[in-house]
Design a protein around this motif. Structure first.
Motif, PDB file in Angstrom:
ATOM      1  N   PRO A  56       0.750  -1.154   0.030  1.00 18.41           N
ATOM      2  CA  PRO A  56      -0.049   0.028  -0.152  1.00 18.41           C
ATOM      3  C   PRO A  56       0.909   1.371   0.053  1.00 18.41           C
ATOM      4  O   PRO A  56       1.855   1.282   0.722  1.00 18.41           O
ATOM      5  CB  PRO A  56      -0.798  -0.135   1.439  1.00 18.41           C
ATOM      6  CG  PRO A  56      -0.512  -1.688   1.527  1.00 18.41           C
ATOM      7  CD  PRO A  56       0.554  -1.921   1.002  1.00 18.41           C
ATOM      8  N   ALA A  57       0.289   2.353  -0.446  1.00 19.94           N
ATOM      9  CA  ALA A  57       1.083   3.602  -0.476  1.00 19.94           C
ATOM     10  C   ALA A  57       1.375   3.912   0.722  1.00 19.94           C
ATOM     11  O   ALA A  57       0.640   3.987   1.776  1.00 19.94           O
ATOM     12  CB  ALA A  57       0.133   4.512  -1.239  1.00 19.94           C
ATOM     13  N   GLY A  58       2.717   4.611   0.991  1.00 24.71           N
ATOM     14  CA  GLY A  58       3.228   4.780   2.301  1.00 24.71           C
ATOM     15  C   GLY A  58       3.559   3.705   3.143  1.00 24.71           C
ATOM     16  O   GLY A  58       3.910   3.969   4.269  1.00 24.71           O
ATOM     17  N   TYR A  59       3.509   2.472   2.950  1.00 24.82           N
ATOM     18  CA  TYR A  59       3.863   1.458   4.022  1.00 24.82           C
ATOM     19  C   TYR A  59       5.204   1.209   3.670  1.00 24.82           C
ATOM     20  O   TYR A  59       5.995   1.169   2.836  1.00 24.82           O
ATOM     21  CB  TYR A  59       3.296   0.297   3.459  1.00 24.82           C
ATOM     22  CG  TYR A  59       3.277  -0.893   4.087  1.00 24.82           C
ATOM     23  CD1 TYR A  59       2.843  -1.179   5.490  1.00 24.82           C
ATOM     24  CD2 TYR A  59       4.371  -1.977   4.069  1.00 24.82           C
ATOM     25  CE1 TYR A  59       3.134  -2.300   6.290  1.00 24.82           C
ATOM     26  CE2 TYR A  59       4.679  -2.969   4.751  1.00 24.82           C
ATOM     27  CZ  TYR A  59       4.045  -3.367   5.824  1.00 24.82           C
ATOM     28  OH  TYR A  59       4.367  -4.034   6.801  1.00 24.82           O
ATOM     29  N   CYS A  60       5.911   1.074   4.832  1.00 26.40           N
ATOM     30  CA  CYS A  60       7.347   0.780   5.173  1.00 26.40           C
ATOM     31  C   CYS A  60       7.525  -0.380   5.775  1.00 26.40           C
ATOM     32  O   CYS A  60       6.720  -0.917   6.869  1.00 26.40           O
ATOM     33  CB  CYS A  60       8.164   1.867   5.599  1.00 26.40           C
ATOM     34  SG  CYS A  60       8.049   3.308   4.678  1.00 26.40           S
ATOM     35  N   GLY A  61       8.694  -1.199   5.486  1.00 25.30           N
ATOM     36  CA  GLY A  61       8.831  -2.318   6.383  1.00 25.30           C
ATOM     37  C   GLY A  61       8.469  -3.792   5.508  1.00 25.30           C
ATOM     38  O   GLY A  61       8.100  -3.752   4.405  1.00 25.30           O
ATOM     39  N   GLN A  62       8.492  -4.848   6.214  1.00 24.00           N
ATOM     40  CA  GLN A  62       8.463  -6.306   5.533  1.00 24.00           C
ATOM     41  C   GLN A  62       7.041  -6.256   5.178  1.00 24.00           C
ATOM     42  O   GLN A  62       6.008  -5.737   5.565  1.00 24.00           O
ATOM     43  CB  GLN A  62       9.006  -7.357   6.483  1.00 24.00           C
ATOM     44  CG  GLN A  62      10.368  -7.239   6.894  1.00 24.00           C
ATOM     45  CD  GLN A  62      11.289  -7.623   5.608  1.00 24.00           C
ATOM     46  OE1 GLN A  62      10.811  -8.466   4.695  1.00 24.00           O
ATOM     47  NE2 GLN A  62      11.990  -6.844   5.412  1.00 24.00           N
ATOM     48  N   PRO A  63       6.887  -7.105   3.846  1.00 23.90           N
ATOM     49  CA  PRO A  63       5.446  -7.494   3.642  1.00 23.90           C
ATOM     50  C   PRO A  63       4.713  -8.203   4.494  1.00 23.90           C
ATOM     51  O   PRO A  63       5.233  -9.134   5.455  1.00 23.90           O
ATOM     52  CB  PRO A  63       5.552  -8.265   2.363  1.00 23.90           C
ATOM     53  CG  PRO A  63       7.149  -7.795   1.827  1.00 23.90           C
ATOM     54  CD  PRO A  63       7.946  -7.489   3.016  1.00 23.90           C
ATOM     55  N   LYS A  64       3.451  -7.824   4.716  1.00 21.37           N
ATOM     56  CA  LYS A  64       2.481  -8.720   5.811  1.00 21.37           C
ATOM     57  C   LYS A  64       1.612  -9.728   4.920  1.00 21.37           C
ATOM     58  O   LYS A  64       1.570  -9.577   3.533  1.00 21.37           O
ATOM     59  CB  LYS A  64       1.740  -7.674   6.556  1.00 21.37           C
ATOM     60  CG  LYS A  64       2.491  -7.027   7.472  1.00 21.37           C
ATOM     61  CD  LYS A  64       1.526  -6.117   8.313  1.00 21.37           C
ATOM     62  CE  LYS A  64       2.399  -5.138   9.129  1.00 21.37           C
ATOM     63  NZ  LYS A  64       1.339  -4.375   9.861  1.00 21.37           N
ATOM     64  N   LYS A  65       1.016 -10.709   5.437  1.00 20.34           N
ATOM     65  CA  LYS A  65       0.051 -11.609   4.908  1.00 20.34           C
ATOM     66  C   LYS A  65      -0.932 -10.538   4.085  1.00 20.34           C
ATOM     67  O   LYS A  65      -1.469  -9.875   4.927  1.00 20.34           O
ATOM     68  CB  LYS A  65      -0.598 -12.462   5.715  1.00 20.34           C
ATOM     69  CG  LYS A  65      -1.347 -13.476   5.380  1.00 20.34           C
ATOM     70  CD  LYS A  65      -0.328 -14.533   4.613  1.00 20.34           C
ATOM     71  CE  LYS A  65      -1.159 -15.994   4.454  1.00 20.34           C
ATOM     72  NZ  LYS A  65      -0.139 -16.680   3.808  1.00 20.34           N
ATOM     73  N   GLY A  66      -1.390 -10.832   2.811  1.00 17.81           N
ATOM     74  CA  GLY A  66      -2.297  -9.841   2.299  1.00 17.81           C
ATOM     75  C   GLY A  66      -1.504  -8.905   1.405  1.00 17.81           C
ATOM     76  O   GLY A  66      -2.102  -8.532   0.380  1.00 17.81           O
ATOM     77  N   HIS A  67      -0.242  -8.602   1.483  1.00 20.53           N
ATOM     78  CA  HIS A  67       0.638  -7.854   0.381  1.00 20.53           C
ATOM     79  C   HIS A  67       0.782  -8.980  -0.469  1.00 20.53           C
ATOM     80  O   HIS A  67       1.723  -9.761  -0.358  1.00 20.53           O
ATOM     81  CB  HIS A  67       1.582  -7.371   1.056  1.00 20.53           C
ATOM     82  CG  HIS A  67       1.604  -6.201   2.126  1.00 20.53           C
ATOM     83  ND1 HIS A  67       2.253  -5.958   3.233  1.00 20.53           N
ATOM     84  CD2 HIS A  67       0.313  -5.661   2.496  1.00 20.53           C
ATOM     85  CE1 HIS A  67       1.604  -4.858   3.913  1.00 20.53           C
ATOM     86  NE2 HIS A  67       0.558  -4.649   3.385  1.00 20.53           N
TER      87      HIS A  67
END
Length: 79
Positions: free
Chosen positions: A17-28
């Motif tokens: 998602p726009a603006g998300y930082c960090g490791q991918p979560k379930k659903g990404h």
């Protein structure tokens, strides 16, 4: 824009998602078309449940896009 020429396949591309930082979560979602007959050229994230997928044209006839072949991983239940 959507009329841009798509030259290659998406290769293990995780949509965040726009603006998300960090490791991918379930659903990404992780899209991949880097294999023989794969033809996904671009993925645009719209919402958690909506994506615009751009399919590359057929090799022998660039006027047509009559099939699609790619994988999607990292989905969550009910997504």
């Amino acid at each position: 824009g959507s009329d841009d020429i798509i030259a290659g396949n998406v290769s293990k591309y995780t949509v965040l998602p726009a603006g998300y930082c960090g490791q991918p979560k379930k659903g990404h979602l992780l899209f991949d078309a880097c294999f023989e007959s794969g033809n996904l050229g671009r993925v645009d994230h719209i919402t958690e449940f909506e994506y615009d997928l751009f399919i590359r044209p057929d090799t022998c006839n660039p006027r047509f896009r009559v099939w699609f072949n790619f994988t999607v991983e990292n989905v969550k239940e009910s997504q």
